[in-house]
Design a protein around this motif. Structure first.
Motif, short mmCIF file in Angstrom:
data_model
loop_
_atom_site.label_atom_id
_atom_site.label_comp_id
_atom_site.label_asym_id
_atom_site.label_seq_id
_atom_site.Cartn_x
_atom_site.Cartn_y
_atom_site.Cartn_z
N VAL A 1 -2.47 -4.42 -9.45
CA VAL A 1 -1.71 -5.35 -10.31
C VAL A 1 -0.34 -5.64 -9.71
CG1 VAL A 1 -0.62 -5.62 -12.58
CG2 VAL A 1 -2.93 -4.66 -12.41
N MET A 2 0.31 -4.61 -9.18
CA MET A 2 1.65 -4.78 -8.59
C MET A 2 1.62 -5.73 -7.40
SD MET A 2 3.04 -0.83 -8.86
CE MET A 2 4.70 -1.16 -8.22
N PHE A 3 0.60 -5.60 -6.53
CA PHE A 3 0.52 -6.49 -5.37
C PHE A 3 0.18 -7.92 -5.77
CE2 PHE A 3 -0.26 -2.54 -2.76
CZ PHE A 3 0.85 -2.69 -1.95
N LEU A 4 -0.76 -8.07 -6.69
CA LEU A 4 -1.17 -9.42 -7.10
C LEU A 4 -0.07 -10.14 -7.88
CD1 LEU A 4 -4.89 -8.80 -8.16
CD2 LEU A 4 -4.07 -9.94 -6.09
N MET A 5 0.67 -9.39 -8.69
CA MET A 5 1.74 -9.99 -9.50
C MET A 5 3.09 -9.96 -8.81
SD MET A 5 0.03 -10.94 -12.11
CE MET A 5 1.36 -11.42 -13.21
N ASN B 1 -9.34 2.54 5.26
CA ASN B 1 -8.03 3.10 4.92
C ASN B 1 -6.98 2.71 5.95
OD1 ASN B 1 -9.07 4.30 2.67
ND2 ASN B 1 -8.94 6.39 3.42
N SER B 2 -7.37 2.71 7.22
CA SER B 2 -6.43 2.38 8.30
C SER B 2 -5.92 0.95 8.18
CB SER B 2 -7.10 2.59 9.66
OG SER B 2 -7.48 3.93 9.83
N ILE B 3 -6.82 0.02 7.81
CA ILE B 3 -6.42 -1.38 7.65
C ILE B 3 -5.33 -1.50 6.59
CG2 ILE B 3 -7.20 -3.64 6.81
CD1 ILE B 3 -9.91 -3.04 8.10
N MET B 4 -5.53 -0.84 5.46
CA MET B 4 -4.53 -0.88 4.38
C MET B 4 -3.22 -0.26 4.82
SD MET B 4 -5.76 -2.30 1.54
CE MET B 4 -5.07 -1.50 0.08
N ILE B 5 -3.30 0.85 5.54
CA ILE B 5 -2.08 1.53 6.00
C ILE B 5 -1.32 0.65 6.99
CG2 ILE B 5 -1.23 3.47 7.39
CD1 ILE B 5 -3.43 5.19 6.09
N VAL B 6 -2.04 0.02 7.93
CA VAL B 6 -1.41 -0.86 8.91
C VAL B 6 -0.73 -2.04 8.22
CG1 VAL B 6 -1.87 -2.50 10.78
CG2 VAL B 6 -2.93 -0.24 10.83
N MET B 7 -1.41 -2.64 7.24
CA MET B 7 -0.80 -3.75 6.50
C MET B 7 0.47 -3.31 5.79
SD MET B 7 -3.90 -5.93 4.76
CE MET B 7 -4.97 -6.98 5.74
N ALA B 8 0.43 -2.13 5.18
CA ALA B 8 1.60 -1.61 4.46
C ALA B 8 2.76 -1.38 5.42
CB ALA B 8 1.23 -0.32 3.73
N PRO C 1 -8.04 6.61 -9.87
CA PRO C 1 -8.50 5.23 -10.12
C PRO C 1 -7.45 4.38 -10.82
CG PRO C 1 -10.22 6.79 -10.68
CD PRO C 1 -8.98 7.59 -10.44
N PHE C 2 -6.66 5.01 -11.71
CA PHE C 2 -5.62 4.28 -12.44
C PHE C 2 -4.43 3.97 -11.52
CE2 PHE C 2 -8.00 6.71 -15.60
CZ PHE C 2 -8.34 5.69 -16.49
N ILE C 3 -4.18 4.85 -10.54
CA ILE C 3 -3.14 4.58 -9.54
C ILE C 3 -3.54 3.34 -8.73
CG2 ILE C 3 -2.02 5.42 -7.44
CD1 ILE C 3 -2.24 8.24 -8.54
N GLU C 4 -4.81 3.28 -8.32
CA GLU C 4 -5.29 2.11 -7.58
C GLU C 4 -5.19 0.85 -8.43
OE1 GLU C 4 -8.40 3.40 -4.12
OE2 GLU C 4 -9.25 2.70 -6.02
N LEU C 5 -5.58 0.94 -9.69
CA LEU C 5 -5.51 -0.21 -10.59
C LEU C 5 -4.08 -0.71 -10.73
CD1 LEU C 5 -6.97 -2.11 -12.55
CD2 LEU C 5 -6.63 -0.39 -14.34
N GLY C 6 -3.15 0.22 -10.90
CA GLY C 6 -1.74 -0.14 -11.03
C GLY C 6 -1.20 -0.80 -9.77
N LEU C 7 -1.55 -0.24 -8.61
CA LEU C 7 -1.10 -0.81 -7.34
C LEU C 7 -1.68 -2.21 -7.14
CD1 LEU C 7 -1.40 2.31 -4.99
CD2 LEU C 7 0.71 1.16 -5.69
N MET D 1 -4.57 -6.65 -0.34
CA MET D 1 -4.36 -5.28 -0.82
C MET D 1 -4.54 -5.20 -2.33
SD MET D 1 -1.11 -4.22 1.61
CE MET D 1 -1.14 -2.47 1.24
N GLY D 2 -4.06 -6.24 -3.03
CA GLY D 2 -4.21 -6.25 -4.49
C GLY D 2 -5.67 -6.31 -4.91
N LEU D 3 -6.43 -7.20 -4.29
CA LEU D 3 -7.86 -7.33 -4.62
C LEU D 3 -8.63 -6.08 -4.20
CD1 LEU D 3 -8.44 -11.05 -3.55
CD2 LEU D 3 -8.45 -10.14 -5.88
N PHE D 4 -8.25 -5.51 -3.07
CA PHE D 4 -8.87 -4.26 -2.60
C PHE D 4 -8.76 -3.18 -3.67
CE2 PHE D 4 -8.56 -0.08 -0.71
CZ PHE D 4 -9.53 -0.05 0.27
N TYR D 5 -7.54 -2.98 -4.15
CA TYR D 5 -7.32 -1.93 -5.14
C TYR D 5 -8.03 -2.22 -6.46
CZ TYR D 5 -3.73 0.68 -2.55
OH TYR D 5 -3.07 1.47 -1.65
N ILE D 6 -7.97 -3.45 -6.92
CA ILE D 6 -8.60 -3.82 -8.19
C ILE D 6 -10.11 -3.59 -8.13
CG2 ILE D 6 -9.17 -5.73 -9.73
CD1 ILE D 6 -6.35 -4.85 -10.12
N VAL D 7 -10.75 -4.09 -7.07
CA VAL D 7 -12.21 -3.98 -6.94
C VAL D 7 -12.63 -2.52 -6.79
CG1 VAL D 7 -14.19 -4.53 -5.48
CG2 VAL D 7 -12.50 -6.29 -5.99
#
Length: 241
Positions: free
Chosen positions: A170-174, A227-234, A162-168, A122-128
């Motif tokens: 970082v939060m998942f990776l860290m 989107n569904s994959i990310m939602i299911v993981m969450a 885009p900044f919300i995704e970037l923040g998320l 999820m972290g890499l998904f959002y960053i990329v």
């Protein structure tokens, strides 16, 4: 005379306006109207205007072609060609997903950590994905609001997204405030998925803004699946926390 054309290369309402004004400026055109969602231009003219002449008036990024009437005898072959073309357009998306999956597996393979895999994915998904959106921060909001309900109602949301995704990311990776990041993920992607679902059900042909405007991707079931994959993981991580 009234003719319908297909216009490729339009990504936002600014593109539609530009194409429409160029077409209306052609000598012999009495009226030209362009629809961004269907990527079509209807041109009324008082003389025959060759397609080459019309194309010359448009910038190189736009390609115009005559819309052909459907033929019951070649419908099947046309559908196959369309599917192949769609898969080719989606190749960058599948390639990025492949890299993210491989990286997430390598980071959590020894010893295997399922939770760590999902967090890194999820972290890499959002960053990329935020990276591609930030490449064209001016163009992304226009494309995004074509299907995201909140971005359509509040244009500023498209600029912030885009900044919300970037923040998320970082939060998942860290591993920072994971519970909060999971809840925001459900809200943000849930809203987008509603818009994607409506677009697919309405069978509208528009550009997906998941990778910004750098790559031209059609709005397809693949967008809904990602989107569904990310939602299911969450959901899984929220239930197991």
């Amino acid at each position: 005379m009234k003719h319908t054309y297909t216009v490729a290369g339009m990504t936002c309402n600014g593109c539609r306006t530009s194409v429409e004004s160029k077409l209306n400026a052609i000598d012999g055109v009495t009226k030209a109207s362009v629809d961004l969602e269907t990527a079509e231009a209807v041109i009324e003219m008082n003389r025959h205007i060759a397609l080459k002449e019309i194309q010359k008036t448009l910038p190189e990024k736009y390609a115009i072609s005559e819309k052909k009437a459907s033929n019951v005898f070649n419908t099947a072959s046309t559908q196959v060609e369309a599917e192949k073309s769609e898969l080719k357009q989606l190749f960058p998306l599948f390639l990025i997903f492949g890299y993210i999956i491989v990286a997430s597996v390598l980071l959590n393979s020894n010893p295997w950590d399922t939770t760590g895999f999902m967090l890194d994915f999820m972290g890499l998904f959002y960053i990329v994905f935020s990276f591609f959106k930030l490449l064209d921060l001016k163009g992304f909001p226009e494309s995004f609001k074509m299907y995201d309900p909140l971005a359509k109602a509040i244009p500023a949301y498209g600029w912030v997204y885009p900044f919300i995704e970037l923040g998320l990311g970082v939060m998942f990776l860290m591993r920072i405030e994971i519970l909060f990041a999971l809840i925001i993920t459900l809200v943000v992607l849930g809203i987008t998925t509603i818009g994607v679902t409506k677009t697919l059900l309405d069978k509208k042909s528009i550009q997906c803004a998941c990778l910004g405007t750098a790559l031209k991707l059609p709005m397809t079931k693949a967008t809904f699946i990602e989107n569904s994959i990310m939602i299911v993981m969450a959901v899984i991580m929220l239930l197991s926390s």
